[in-house]
Design an enzyme around this catalytic site. Sequence first.
Site, mmCIF file in Angstrom:
data_model
loop_
_atom_site.group_PDB
_atom_site.id
_atom_site.type_symbol
_atom_site.label_atom_id
_atom_site.label_comp_id
_atom_site.label_asym_id
_atom_site.label_seq_id
_atom_site.Cartn_x
_atom_site.Cartn_y
_atom_site.Cartn_z
ATOM 1 N N LEU A 319 -6.088 -114.964 2.902
ATOM 2 C CA LEU A 319 -5.502 -113.798 3.546
ATOM 3 C C LEU A 319 -4.950 -112.900 2.442
ATOM 4 O O LEU A 319 -4.652 -113.370 1.346
ATOM 5 C CB LEU A 319 -4.377 -114.202 4.502
ATOM 6 C CG LEU A 319 -4.764 -115.116 5.675
ATOM 7 C CD1 LEU A 319 -3.512 -115.573 6.417
ATOM 8 C CD2 LEU A 319 -5.722 -114.401 6.620
ATOM 9 N N ASP A 620 -19.540 -82.639 -21.045
ATOM 10 C CA ASP A 620 -18.986 -83.074 -19.762
ATOM 11 C C ASP A 620 -17.546 -83.547 -19.903
ATOM 12 O O ASP A 620 -16.694 -83.255 -19.062
ATOM 13 C CB ASP A 620 -19.849 -84.197 -19.183
ATOM 14 C CG ASP A 620 -19.266 -84.774 -17.910
ATOM 15 O OD1 ASP A 620 -19.160 -84.026 -16.924
ATOM 16 O OD2 ASP A 620 -18.906 -85.960 -17.915
#
Length: 650
Positions: A319, A620
Amino acid sequence: AAAAWGRRGGSALLRGVVGAAPGRACSSGAPVRAPSAAAQELQSSGRGRFLLAHAAPFSAFLTDSFGRQHNYLRISLTEKCNLRCQYCMPEEGVQLTPKSELLTAQEIISLARLFVKEGVEKIRLTGGEPLIRPDVVDIVGQLYKIEGLKTIAVTTNGINLARLLPRLKEAGLNAINISLDTLVPAKFEFIVRRKGFHKVMEGIHKATELGYRPVKVNCVVMRGFNEDELLDFVDFTKDLPLDVRFIEYMPFDGNKWNFKKMVSYKEMLDTIKQRWPELEKLPCEASSTAKSYKVPHFQGQISFITSMSEHFCGSCNRLRITADGNLKVCLFGNSEVSLRDHLRSGASEEELVQIIGAAVGRKKKQHAGMFNISQMKNRPMILIGGFPVGKMYSHVTFFFPPEPALMSFPLRQDALQNPPNSKQWGPTFSHRLTLRASCCVFQKDPSSTFDTKCLEASPVGQVSVDCQSKDTSPGSEFCTRDSGSSAKVPRASDNLTHTDEEGRATMVDVGGKPDSRRRAVASAVVRLGEKAFGMVRQNQVKKGDVLAVAQIAGIQGAKLTSQLIPLCHNIPLNHVEVSLSLDEARCAVVIRSSCQTWGRTGVEMEALTAASLAALTVYDMCKAVTHDIVIEEVKLLSKTGGQRGDFSRV
């Protein structure tokens, strides 16, 4: 009271000593370990037989409708991270939860205590990066005081591990997982957009020094990125007590599922067995997600997390609680329940248990009940703190060929397995890696006044980049001495070779040409302007180390030339080098690339593509600073080999 003790006390005791029934197989098919001596003693005693007959079953609240008992809880301590991994952090970043909405240390301990009462025996602290939370040592110390909690573990990127581990161990931490997807420093820096490889290695060695056995190293294996390092990772376990866990690549929200990216467990195993046919399978626990193996006489072992090819949903016992207090019963599900809100609204312990039990009861059979997991919508992985199989690689594509002969970053393991002391670690270790893994290929022109920055280039064949190639064939004709003029190329064709008689594009048939050694050198210049140039020089560009990333992009570009330029042949390159230097006088990055092969056609296009891709990458990464960037002087400097003779440009 007796029933409550049986559920929360007696059953926990039995879970700790009895284990699974003998002969039951784990997920790998190997037999599980037999009951311990303590379990056998308990079963043979009168009190033990009474407990076995009368103890209540595992907490109904943590048992789902398929009978899976959830005794393992993962708690995310923070959404923040000190790395910017391209496979985990979306390119546009993530919106962090306000601090007031995150679980406090006391809320974490309260929830942990509640889950342990119901049967959780293991808690793992995740993130983000859990070790950047200031109170992480205190949290571990408080968890250690919870009666019934057997294991406190942490999953970390390792950057802060060496510094914090002595205190964490003293506080009660007893298990460590370190995420490391490559053993190549340059590749590490490229993908995480930060430096830190040597800090991770130092953390691994510190963990072994402090007695952690084993130190688990999580490696997500992706075709085209790091599957060529499988044998290096196995060899890493030779002299260190590591458990290197090879994890099958899994898609996550934003990923377009592509089976070509996944390297299956069986494929990895076959590759490793070719090198170590004596590889032995190890027994495992019933709920284990790993299939474990060991090379005889190696200190460590390897494991495979078969997230995709042989999923382990049927034995899932996990969990998760996110940093903002939401309970997730499945990593892939988007269904969440806010335990934080209920906790802060004054819900009683029994009410919280009912809420948790209802969520667990809704857990699906596998992968959140969705057959096509590539369509799942979810939080970014950085906000879940999930199992590393969920790493998201959708924002970058890597092209590193699996063939050892084409490896861009070969690595010698002796540099990794002999940990230097803390004083030697930085420059000494770095220097050893540089000497082993690469060579400097840029030579400063003595007549030049500008400073240079040398980058290490991939060393598959140690060949220096030089305009005047030393291996030029006898009789070559070079350019004239006049500046800017080019050589007369012998036997040049007067016709375009890539068109047929009707003018249609066609690929040249090179089947009849003889094989020869061919080499080409190309260059490019990127003018950045004063501001951007200064940031590159100081390595202050937000996207990361511009020169390092551009270097790798250039190497990738050379290997992909045939996919980018339609009529180019797919050439098996045996050597690629890309170097970048800083020209202070022009505020420019100067790029040089060289490619080499033994074949029937030249590598000029590969060298030019490498230089061009490196230049475009510089653009870039710097365009956020300024768009006044000029890419110029993309040109072939020299080429050798082939029927048309050699060429060189002054």
